[in-house]
Design an enzyme around this catalytic site. Structure first.
Site, PDB file in Angstrom:
ATOM      1  N   GLN A  25       0.847  -1.182   0.000  1.00 32.80           N
ATOM      2  CA  GLN A  25       0.000   0.000   0.000  1.00 32.80           C
ATOM      3  C   GLN A  25       0.877   1.223   0.000  1.00 32.80           C
ATOM      4  OE1 GLN A  25      -2.010  -1.123   3.533  1.00 32.80           O
ATOM      5  NE2 GLN A  25      -3.940  -1.375   2.442  1.00 32.80           N
ATOM      6  N   SER A  26       0.892   1.900  -1.095  1.00 33.43           N
ATOM      7  CA  SER A  26       1.591   3.183  -1.084  1.00 33.43           C
ATOM      8  C   SER A  26       0.506   4.242  -1.116  1.00 33.43           C
ATOM      9  CB  SER A  26       2.487   3.308  -2.302  1.00 33.43           C
ATOM     10  OG  SER A  26       1.696   3.444  -3.440  1.00 33.43           O
TER      11      SER A  26
END
Ligand SMILES: [Zn+2]
Length: 635
Positions: A25-26
């Protein structure tokens, strides 16, 4: 649902190994839409089971939170993933979008190559890919490239989006102290009347004094505190009262919010000019007229926009240069960097207060004043002091002493050269190790990818170590005093041969005088307070010996000599009809003398006129100049 038997690419030896669900998850992905929910990610684990893996064989690697869904802890995300695939323990890697596994397409291609060697499958929600299959491999390559291009576009769009929002005044800006937000987000004055009143008072004080430091001095004198917002913690956003310091006052005066304006882009980030220590882009403030977003009447205002603009001009014109750096530079204050306060011991700053005619240097102990708005410890004109120190210097110094000093300097430089040699050796060694690692890497059989990956990592580590050494060395070089070059040394020897004559010569630069002075003088302690009207000068030589002398004070101030009242009166009479030079000529003819007993010239007449507010067409300037000086000399 697909099952092992239904999916032709999954073989029994894949299922015997682990299935890894990789979650990344960026912030970019989160912006992309909140579709990537935990539920969807856990669905991947279900998918793995559907493809034939047992629940125990499914492992989740969550890179960002360093959390592992099953047993082991996987803190290093992608690296760990590569290592496990490389060790042949993984049969399949599942990710929401397979090509998002890696941060860059370089990482991605490396991952695909390792998967080829270890016969590992890759899968996303749509499909299962076998990197050993030519078509799949091609597809994976394209996906990786596309993904990187898309990320780049997203980043640009995000940046553009912020600016668009800012141009409409919709990008959330934090409000300074003195404002609050209603439940619906509207900005209002802080309901605390005391906070409001104090801010109004600061703006009124600045309008009156026109100098930020005097605002501070008055606040300190009246024992008034400043409101400040608490950042972070459980009391975030609440107002506390603190002792004022200059930076608080200036920050308030500089903040356009108080004039009701919504501003974005006051600062420019220069990505080509980065700090060598932390890699951050340097920040340059944009001038007021170049602010890209500046919407007026957005917030309730403490001052008008015109007032704000005037204040900014005032603040800018008030900045006199305070010079605390030690290296000798051009400038008329001889003791720059050498002058220390004889009262409190702080290094004295060189300041220049400028009028239109001149820039007069002086030494000031402003440490306490700068920091806390306390009184200036002492300040004095540099003129008499520089002359006295020069006299001491010339009488105490012989060419022989200069030669001894130069010898000592040579020894010091030899020490530095030795240190530098040690560093060079260390760097050579690091260079060699990098080269060795590179050769090892290049000589491995390309088919043996596992070994190659390990060697590549080693090479990478060596490179990093070398770079770090280089940075450390550069840092050391920066900290050391600049050695004198051969030419400088030669010039100094030349100068010292006939010091008296050379010192006075017009061809000798101020920098050269300062350099000469520094050879023998360590510090000069100045005390202009203990004895009224006198300045005690204590020269501390490098040898540890002290020489002291006392001079009369020339400084404009309490004990300064005054222009005779009759002369002042005569100037007032002559002013309407004559210019400064003509008045000076008349005064000299009538045998008037200045405060220092000298003949008048246009400058001294101008000074008398300005300080009494009679300046010819430049009244504002004269008055301000005086204010600034007296502010600096709050004794
Ligand atoms: Zn002091």
């Amino acid at each position: 649902m697909l099952t092992t038997h239904q999916h032709p690419k999954i073989r029994a030896d894949h299922v015997r190994r682990q299935a890894v669900v990789y979650i990344r998850q960026s912030s970019i992905q989160q912006v992309r839409g909140n579709r990537e929910s935990t539920a969807r990610q856990y669905a991947l684990a279900e998918q793995a089971k559907a493809l034939g893996w047992s629940a125990k064989a499914v492992q989740i690697i969550d890179e960002d939170q360093g959390r592992s869904g099953s047993s082991a802890e996987h803190r290093q995300g992608f690296k760990k993933l590569l290592a496990e695939i490389g060790a042949g323990q993984v049969g399949i890697v599942l990710a929401l979008e397979a090509s998002r596994l890696a941060r860059s397409s370089v990482d991605w291609h490396r991952l695909v190559e390792i998967c080829v060697v270890t016969q590992t499958l890759l899968a996303d929600e749509a499909s299962v890919y076998d990197p050993r299959d030519v078509n799949d491999r091609l597809l994976l390559g394209v996906k990786g490239t596309l993904s990187e291009a898309e990320l780049f576009t997203l980043r640009c769009r995000l940046h553009e989006g912020r600016w668009n929002k800012a141009r409409r005044g919709e990008l959330a800006r934090s409000l300074p102290v003195g404002y609050a937000r209603t439940d619906v987000g509207q900005a209002i004055f802080d309901p605390d009347r005391q906070v409001q009143a104090r801010l109004h008072y600061i703006f009124r004080l600045f309008a009156r004094h026109k100098v930020a430091r005097r605002v501070l001095v008055q606040l300190v004198r009246e024992k008034l505190k400043l409101p400040a917002q608490i950042w972070g913690g459980p009391r975030h956003g609440e107002v506390k009262w603190k002792d004022p310091d200059l930076s608080d006052v200036i920050r308030i005066l500089h903040n356009p919010t108080y004039a009701g304006a919504y501003v974005y882009g006051q600062k420019e980030y220069d990505s080509f000019d980065r700090s060598p220590t932390n890699g951050k882009a340097k920040v340059h403030p944009r001038p007021l007229t170049a602010w890209p977003v500046c919407l007026q009447s957005v917030y309730p205002a403490y001052i008008t926009w015109e007032q704000f603009v005037t204040n900014q001009e005032m603040l800018r014109s008030n900045t006199y240069r305070i010079d605390k750096r030690g290296a000798p530079r051009q400038g008329r204050a001889l003791l720059q960097g050498l002058a220390y306060c004889g009262r409190c011991g702080h290094r004295m700053a060189v300041f220049y207060y400028s009028t239109k005619e001149k820039r007069a240097p002086g030494y000031g102990c402003v440490h306490d004043n700068q920091k806390h708005g306390g009184p200036t410890c002492q300040c004095m004109s540099s003129k008499g002091i520089d002359e006295a120190v020069t006299r001491l210097f010339l009488s105490a110094v012989s060419p022989a002493k200069i030669h001894i000093a130069l010898q000592a300097l040579e020894e010091l430089e030899a020490d530095h050269a030795e240190a530098r040699k040690q560093w060079d050796l260390q760097l050579q060694r690091a260079e060699y190790e990098v080269e060795l690692a590179r050769r090892r890497y290049e000589s491995t059989d390309p088919a043996n990818r596992l070994v190659a990956a390990e060697l590549e990592a080693q090479w990478e580590a060596n490179l990093q170590q070398r770079d770090q050494l280089q940075r450390q060395r550069a840092e050391m070089e920066r900290k050391q005093i600049q050695p004198l070059g051969e030419a400088d040394r030669h010039r100094i020897k030349e100068l010292s041969a006939d010091l008296d004559r050379v010192w006075q010569a017009a061809t000798t630069s101020m920098e050269e005088r300062k350099t000469l002075l520094r050879f023998l003088i360590k510090r000069v302690h100045l005390d202009g307070v203990t004895r009224e009207g006198k300045i005690r000068i204590d020269v501390e030589w490098h040898t540890g010996a002290h020489t002291t002398t006392t001079i009369d004070r020339l400084q404009v101030g309490v004990w300064a000599p005054k222009t005779p009242a009759v002369a002042v009166e005569r100037i007032r009479e002559l002013l309407p009809e004559h210019d400064y030079a003509a008045i000076a000529a008349k005064l000299n003819a009538e045998e008037f003398r200045t405060a220092k007993g000298l003949a008048y010239d246009d400058k001294s007449v101008g000074y008398v006129a300005r300080t009494r507010g009679w300046a010819r067409g430049k009244g504002k300037h004269g008055k301000q100049g005086k204010d600034r000086m007296s502010n600096l000399c709050l004794m």
